[in-house]
Design an enzyme around this catalytic site. Sequence first.
Site, short mmCIF file in Angstrom:
data_model
loop_
_atom_site.label_atom_id
_atom_site.label_comp_id
_atom_site.label_asym_id
_atom_site.label_seq_id
_atom_site.Cartn_x
_atom_site.Cartn_y
_atom_site.Cartn_z
N GLU A 147 0.82 -1.23 0.00
CA GLU A 147 0.00 0.00 0.00
C GLU A 147 0.84 1.27 0.00
OE1 GLU A 147 -2.93 -0.20 3.12
OE2 GLU A 147 -4.07 -1.76 2.08
N GLU B 233 -5.61 -8.08 -0.72
CA GLU B 233 -6.36 -7.81 0.51
C GLU B 233 -7.81 -7.56 0.11
OE1 GLU B 233 -4.97 -4.97 3.43
OE2 GLU B 233 -2.86 -5.39 2.96
N GLN C 295 -8.29 -11.02 7.19
CA GLN C 295 -7.23 -12.00 7.34
C GLN C 295 -7.82 -13.34 7.75
OE1 GLN C 295 -3.86 -10.50 9.53
NE2 GLN C 295 -3.99 -8.51 8.55
#
Length: 499
Positions: free
Chosen positions: A173, A292, A349
């Site tokens: 990121e 993600e 996650q």
Amino acid sequence: METTTLHLHTAFTVDTVDPRIFGGFLEHLGRAVYDGVYNPESVHADDMGCRKDVLAALRRLNFTAMRYPGGNFVSGYHWQDAVGPREKRPKVRDIAWQSIETNQFGPDEFLELARRMDWTPMMAVNLGTGTPEEARNWLEYCNVDGGSKWADMRRENGYEEPHNVKLWCLGNEMDGPWQIGHIPAENYAILAQQTARMMKMTDPDIELVVCGSCAPDLPTYLEWDRKVLEHVRDEVEYLSLHRYVGNEFDDTEEYLAVTNSIDRQIEATDAVCLSAYHTRKTKRRVHLSCDEWNIWYRARHGEHLDGKGKYAPHLLEEQYNMEDVLVAAGFLNSFIRHADSVKIANLAQIVNVIAPIFTRGDEMFLQTIFYPIEMYSRRRTGTSLQVQVQGPGYTSKRYGKVNYLDSSAILNGDELSVFLVNRNLNEPMEVEVRLADAPIESLLNADFVAGTDPKATNTFEHPHRVQSCTHDDIAIKNGVATISLPPLSVYAGTLKIGR
């Protein structure tokens, strides 16, 4: 309600579904590692100190590519701190999440766990406070046989054979202003290019993921991707994108329409990759790594993000409900429908931190989103088919027109797996599955999860309020299957077809 028809044809394919779209993410954040997968004090601890109950649940999800060690965490992480004798590993302050990292679980332990779980390790290097040389040294430690400094260090640490990690992320990121070491696109692109070249000089067989735009609402969205791809034209195989969604306005119908936006983000990012290829900014087509994705909005502010200098603090601990089940399935439908562009996807996650598995002491329960992931993962092998839905729908304020049915399909020889989401809050749905060039002969197996209350959750006290069940409410006549779905439901079924 009128019948909804799902139109399919075995010749109208998208691409082979890459099993790596069923990947996960394990970051040193909150209780994901410590008190999650790893707790040598637990009654469930195995010989590695990992929790056998958690690992058994993770095996049900059949994850493939497992991303590690971060995440925001990796931008301040130095891998040398977490290898070698545990008693010599330093405790450090992680400033990304303001927590204490003991380094008792490090790269070698993760890679041993990955071997036991049959995960494909997907390692991220530190390009926040780290250097290209540090990243290259880590690669040597993991992948080179011996005879040089870092490879010999691995051997001294008890791992004679190389780990052979073939999938690496060039930071995390880096377009986000919150990221440690955040820099403009041009600066990051040069840093990523330098790192990629050094790493591929060390092991030319690795595959690399470069940081793309991590959120569609950032001012640099897509422009960042364009600039980065101009610099790393020969060195990388994948461009990352991230996506988190939520029901911030407590409008279930609106929330369930978010799959339109997920589709658009994938297609827009892929368009940048295709533009770079066709204008010769890249010599190969760069594919997408959605490394993600998840539902995350309840635990996204204030104390949920601040570890306050504690070890394994409670951070980002979402409690998922029934409406989240449908949205998680919507993500997977989108990845399958875009099998030609999305080659990797990682649920962020896997334990405790915005995760399908939740622990408390030695207890554990499965969150609602566990079930669609399990149902889809069981049926992931094959080729994605183009889907055409004919039936009723509604208009979302933010996302436009949507069908009540969200769907995808995978063909594997004479087996057709269909994935169906009924977004109608109140009415059941009959779905006709029509395969234009072959008859449907029988149902092989099917599962579904449904609930009348979109806010229904699982808890330690009520761990089975939302769970999957087998589904046999199907009629097959003249080669057409009609499947009955209750409101607010997700279905995954495999059908036998003729030729």
